[in-house]
Design an enzyme around this catalytic site. Structure first.
Site, PDB file in Angstrom:
ATOM      1  N   ASP A 346       0.855  -1.170   0.000  1.00 41.92           N
ATOM      2  CA  ASP A 346       0.000   0.000   0.000  1.00 41.92           C
ATOM      3  C   ASP A 346       0.904   1.237   0.000  1.00 41.92           C
ATOM      4  OD1 ASP A 346      -2.366   1.652   0.482  1.00 41.92           O
ATOM      5  OD2 ASP A 346      -1.518   1.858   2.495  1.00 41.92           O
ATOM      6  N   ASP A 348      -0.032   5.094   0.989  1.00 41.87           N
ATOM      7  CA  ASP A 348      -0.186   6.044   2.090  1.00 41.87           C
ATOM      8  C   ASP A 348      -0.375   5.329   3.416  1.00 41.87           C
ATOM      9  OD1 ASP A 348      -0.146   8.306   0.273  1.00 41.87           O
ATOM     10  OD2 ASP A 348      -2.167   7.666  -0.318  1.00 41.87           O
ATOM     11  N   HIS A 425     -11.206   5.933  -8.212  1.00 42.66           N
ATOM     12  CA  HIS A 425     -12.635   6.008  -7.925  1.00 42.66           C
ATOM     13  C   HIS A 425     -12.885   6.241  -6.443  1.00 42.66           C
ATOM     14  CE1 HIS A 425     -12.214   3.180 -11.470  1.00 42.66           C
ATOM     15  NE2 HIS A 425     -12.807   4.254 -11.982  1.00 42.66           N
TER      16      HIS A 425
END
Length: 544
Positions: A346, A348, A425
């Site tokens: 990942d 952040d 999104h």
């Protein structure tokens, strides 16, 4: 088993209408209700589309229910994603084309109470209704063969601890074929017992087109993998019939021999080989046609045409698929699960400090040990990638250019990563409008594909439940590196928790060495891939 929370039900589905009939019969049970129902939607996303297939919508049921998406990775992967996000001590796998009798739940309870302490599973008795007014077709007889199949997961209950011990289904079996026999063999060889229960489950014959028996020959490739994994005696050990493959080999050799003799101008040899092929093909057609509908039955003409066409095509198709399977495992196959080959991070909160909706490369600050962790992963020969939700784009707080500028700065500081995948999104787009946002599997599947590895060869490292939910749905292994923003229920639900990135990549390096460490959810609060959190009442939505 005596209470309503001792078992979970997992149903892999490709959206067949029969799913809703199954759920209707499950909801109507008078006996102990499941702790939860997980329907695993395994329909693939449309090729090249950013949107997933229209979601499976379930009516309200008298027990907790949810849908998890796996995007077309096959029933083994779908079942794994389903059971790994449950927490009940027993997991009942049902196919989406079975029907439950009114007292099924009570009979299940009795079957599970009868399982000995060293018992890992209980198989239902399957009943396939066949026409009473005529002889069954080839497809109907093939479906009826499930009544005698050993350990078929059309209705099979497994103890969770046994599934955890053997790491679930082997996802290298891509079809609904042999994946159940493989699991049963690994469970038995781990020292468990498997039993046959008294409950009866209906397995109606589902509609099929004329070439279904020809497509079924793809399973010959999986037989090769079974032999590699379990040795030449796997059929006897797994109670699996021999089948017709030896005759298919003889038929195909005769056909190839006839063609070769014609090509080199040897008419006598060509005639002999052709006669052998004609005899074997006619015999195969006779074996399939005689037990079926009789002349005068309305179904006879269509069945005769199907049998003629497929009887000629099946032998060479079976041999071709067997050769394809042999080529695929020509260098052998490691035990399940195979070693890790890639680590997906990942962004952040994992690689860099979580600055909300950061579009400025100058504000990038690496997390402690981020560069050292990446150096260690690369030194171990593992591939690397980043999978990140960037909903700021959908919210109008970031542009694509800003996201990619920040990504480029992180990539520079960390010495380069193999692939970057992000979802632009927002949370409201999850489902039919988006096939990528975590905790869905899309980003992990896309990154694995670009890196040239399988999803189950990846380890996902993240700081929140959405990261781990994406790993579960994609079939990857996972480790959580918590921060101050990580919720307690996410930590409780995590399969593995590491203190920092160096500890997390240390696990990756060990898994790359084939140690067999599962890095999958253990007993306790289960991870919910649908929300990316533990299923605590306090759990909220995902972030980012």
């Amino acid at each position: 088993m005596t209470g309503p929370h001792d078992y979970a039900v997992v149903v892999p589905s490709i959206g067949r209408p029969s799913l809703y009939r199954l759920l209707e019969t499950l909801a109507g049970q008078a006996g102990p209700r499941p702790a939860e129902l997980v329907v695993v939607d395994d329909r693939p996303a449309p090729p090249g589309a950013s949107a997933a297939a229209s979601p499976i919508v379930l009516a309200a049921l008298p027990f907790p229910t949810r849908v998890v998406r796996t995007q077309g990775r096959g029933p083994a992967a779908a079942r794994n994603a389903g059971w790994r996000c449950t927490s009940a001590p027993w997991v009942v796998f049902l196919d989406d084309d079975v029907e439950l009798l009114p007292h099924w739940a009570q009979a299940l309870a009795e079957d599970l109470r009868a399982v000995p302490a060293d018992g890992a599973g209980s198989q239902a008795q399957l009943h396939v209704p066949l026409p009473g007014h005529r002889r069954p077709t080839d497809w109907e007889r093939g479906t009826a063969g499930l009544q005698d199949a050993a350990w078929a997961t059309a209705d099979m209950a497994y103890r969770r601890s046994a599934l955890e011990q053997v790491h679930g289904f082997d996802e290298r079996f891509p079809r609904a074929y042999r994946e159940d026999a493989d699991l049963a063999l690994r469970v038995l060889r781990a020292g468990w017992r498997l039993t046959r229960g008294e409950r009866v489950t209906l397995h109606p014959v589902r509609p099929a087109d004329d070439l279904v028996s020809l497509r079924a020959q793809r399973g010959n490739a999986d037989d090769v993998l079974m032999r590699v994994l379990h040795g030449p005696g796997w059929r006897e050990d797994g109670d699996v019939p021999t089948g017709a493959f030896p005759r298919h080999v003889a038929t195909t050799l005769a056909l190839v021999g006839a063609g070769a003799a014609v090509a080199v101008g040897r008419p006598r040899e060509a005639a002999l080989a052709g006669a052998a092929w004609a005899f074997l093909s006619t015999d195969f057609l006779r074996r399939r046609l005689l037990p079926g509908p009789r002349p005068g039955d309305p179904e006879f003409g269509a069945e005769a045409r199907r049998m003629l066409v497929t009887s000629l095509a099946i032998p060479p198709a079976a041999v071709a698929h067997r050769l394809r399977g042999a080529w695929r495992v020509r260098r052998g196959a490691p035990a399940w699960p195979p070693p890790v080959r890639a680590v997906l991070f990942d962004r952040d909160g994992t690689l860099v400090r979580d600055v909300p909706y950061n579009g400025d490369p100058d504000r990038v600050k690496l997390m402690p040990f981020a560069r050292e962790a990446l150096d260690a992963v690369r030194a171990a020969g593992l591939r690397t990638g980043v999978v990140s939700n960037q909903s700021g784009v959908a919210r109008g707080l970031l542009t694509i250019r800003q996201v990619e500028d920040v990504n480029a700065e992180i990539d520079r500081r960390l010495g380069g990563l193999g692939v970057w995948r992000y979802c632009p999104h927002g949370p409201e787009s999850s489902g039919a409008d988006c096939a990528c946002r975590k905790p869905g599997p899309g980003l992990v599947l896309a990154a694995a594909r670009e890196l040239g590895v399988e999803p189950y060869e990846c380890l996902v490292v993240g700081d929140i439940g959405a990261d781990l939910g994406a790993a579960v749905s994609a079939g990857a292994r996972a480790v959580l590196v918590p921060t101050a923003q990580t919720r307690p229920e996410e930590v409780a639900a995590a399969p593995v928790v590491a203190a920092d990135l160096l500890e997390a990549v240390g696990l990756a390096v060990r898994l790359a060495g084939g140690t067999g460490e599962p890095a999958h959810p253990a007993p306790g609060p289960a991870l919910d891939p649908a929300s990316g959190t533990g299923r605590s009442p306090a759990a909220g939505g995902t972030r980012r």
